[in-house]
Design an enzyme around this catalytic site. Structure first.
Site, mmCIF file in Angstrom:
data_model
loop_
_atom_site.group_PDB
_atom_site.id
_atom_site.type_symbol
_atom_site.label_atom_id
_atom_site.label_comp_id
_atom_site.label_asym_id
_atom_site.label_seq_id
_atom_site.Cartn_x
_atom_site.Cartn_y
_atom_site.Cartn_z
ATOM 1 N N ASP A 25 35.589 39.139 41.031
ATOM 2 C CA ASP A 25 36.358 38.302 39.919
ATOM 3 C C ASP A 25 35.026 38.067 38.960
ATOM 4 O O ASP A 25 34.239 38.771 39.194
ATOM 5 C CB ASP A 25 37.073 36.995 40.822
ATOM 6 C CG ASP A 25 38.026 36.342 39.806
ATOM 7 O OD1 ASP A 25 39.072 36.741 39.867
ATOM 8 O OD2 ASP A 25 37.574 35.356 39.002
ATOM 9 N N LYS A 36 41.201 33.374 48.021
ATOM 10 C CA LYS A 36 40.098 33.445 47.024
ATOM 11 C C LYS A 36 38.883 32.798 47.392
ATOM 12 O O LYS A 36 39.037 31.942 48.465
ATOM 13 C CB LYS A 36 40.741 32.805 45.721
ATOM 14 C CG LYS A 36 39.946 33.073 44.503
ATOM 15 C CD LYS A 36 40.724 34.543 43.982
ATOM 16 C CE LYS A 36 40.080 34.914 42.876
ATOM 17 N NZ LYS A 36 41.122 36.023 42.206
#
Ligand code: GLU
Length: 445
Positions: A166, A126
């Site tokens: 995201d 991430k």
């Protein structure tokens, strides 16, 4: 020395001070692994737990850029490459002012197990930045994305690490980043990012995938009670990509979504949320939800307040981490909610999950319920690798079957490990085992 659930958690607290969200995510997973630990001493011998909570690589970098007034701005960029046992690191980029290392690590950690559950060959990672795209011009967003990619490009690749979107990162940002990657490297590596536009390697249904997948998962949960979305009243939080397409799928399945929310308030629309208007306000105009209420009759706009006060059969938290606490969970349970499925990553606090468990409310954790987004990113990678593009129907069919499969895997695993009906345990154990077995196969690396 062996590693146990307790000692590993203490070690995580000690070595990662001040990273509350990361601690929370690790605690939840470790808690589910007690029975696994008993049945599989080989994991402790190889110190799998100690290794799995330590990212393989953490990258932090300066992102300087120039705003429209000619002022120099400095943000911080992150990419945490957490685990590559099952495939290239895979996971989104979040641009939001609350981003710091603890947020990226919690998200990267969750991503390992989520990606494992999809059944596709993807490791977990991430990244993101504390940059706030809100209120910035397109030109400012472009300059920021170009600067961000000017550092990130050296760390990523279709077989190494494949970022996507995201919160705060959608098609526009992916476009600017892909453009800069292509320019710096002089390569059209379609598989280096997912969530691309349809003309340049993107997949049909990727935009819809997280929201659609979450609703499909919740529908499967309802199915275990012999029910479906048909005629059900649904509360959704958030008004971004996940919320919008979760609402669209609920509508397609015959349910009625009565609320969506953003950081300033929520709307109650007893006629059912008008998804086309929501898309226009949030995606095209990038405006506030109050604008939705202003343009539609019979809509109540509540400034501040809690969307969880609105009574419903199904709740889909699709905004952000820790948005649904113990008090909100009690209100939902009192109002008769039957199913809660997390469209966002870790939107329910530990206390809220406990309330749902005790009240007999079915609870679908994000790493299972919102896996449709990254699963369809995996399908985008498959299409890129074969230089092919699939129809919407084919892609959605694959997505639906992956979501049903994850649902059934969670239940079967929970049953096998002595906690029938516990989706949290099922998701954590099933996601973990595949990664752990692979790490065992590789030896100590
Ligand atoms: N950010 C999404 C998630 O939380 C998608 C990541 C991806 O497509 O790589 O799973």
């Amino acid at each position: 020395m062996t590693s146990t659930v307790e000692s590993v958690y203490e070690e995580v607290l000690r070595r990662n001070p001040g990273e509350a969200e990361f601690h929370q995510a690790v605690k939840e997973v470790l808690h589910s692994l007690r029975e696994v630990e008993k049945r599989h001493p080989e994991y402790a011998d190889a110190r799998i737990l100690s290794r799995i909570v330590e990212p393989e690589r953490q990258i932090m970098f300066r992102v300087p850029w120039v705003d429209d007034k000619g002022q120099v701005q400095v943000n911080r960029g992150f990419r945490v490459e957490f685990n590559s046992a099952l495939g290239p690191y895979k996971g989104g980029l979040r641009f939001h002012p609350t981003v710091y290392l603890g947020i990226i690590k919690f998200l990267g950690f969750e991503q390992i197990f989520k990606n494992s559950l999809t059944g596709l060959a993807m490791g977990g990672g991430k990244g993101g930045s504390d940059f706030d795209p809100h209120g910035k011009s397109d030109a400012e967003v472009m300059r920021f994305c170009q600067s961000f990619m000017t550092e990130l490009y050296r760390h990523i690749g279709e077989n190494t690490d494949v970022p996507a979107g995201d919160i705060g990162v959608g098609g526009r940002e992916i476009g600017y980043m892909f453009g800069q990657y292509k320019r710096i490297t002089n390569r059209f590596d379609a598989g280096v990012l997912t969530g691309k536009g349809l003309d340049w390697g993107g997949s049909l249904a990727r935009t819809e995938a997280t929201g659609y997948g979450c609703t499909v998962f919740a529908n499967e949960m309802l199915g275990t009670k012999g029910e479906s979305f048909d005629g059900r009243r649904v509360v959704i939080s958030g008004a971004g990509n996940v919320a919008i397409y979760a609402a669209q799928k609920v509508e397609q399945l015959g349910g009625k979504v009565v609320t969506v929310s953003d950081s300033s308030g929520y709307v109650v629309d007893e006629n059912g949320i008008d998804v086309a208007l929501l898309q226009q306000v949030k995606e095209v105009e990038r405006a506030r939800l109050s604008e939705y209420a202003a343009r539609r009759d019979g809509v109540k706009y509540v400034q501040g307040g809690s969307v969880w006060d609105v009574n419903c059969d199904v709740a889909l938290p699709c905004a952000t981490q820790n948005e649904l606490d113990e008090a909100a969970a009690k209100t939902l349970a009192k109002n008769g909610v039957k199913v809660v499925a997390e469209g966002a990553n870790m939107p329910c606090t530990e206390g809220a999950v406990k309330v749902f468990r005790e009240a007999g409310v079915l609870f679908g954790p994000g790493k299972a319920a919102n896996a449709g987004g990254v699963a369809t990113s995996g399908l985008e990678m498959q299409q890129n690798a074969s230089r092919d593009s699939w129809t919407f129907e084919r892609t959605e069919e694959e997505l639906t079957s992956i979501m049903k499969n994850i649902h059934d895997t969670c239940l079967a695993t929970a049953e096998e490990y002595g906690t029938p009906g516990d989706y949290v345990a099922g998701a954590n154990i099933a996601g973990f085992k595949k990664v752990a077995d692979t790490m065992l196969a590789y030896g100590v690396v």
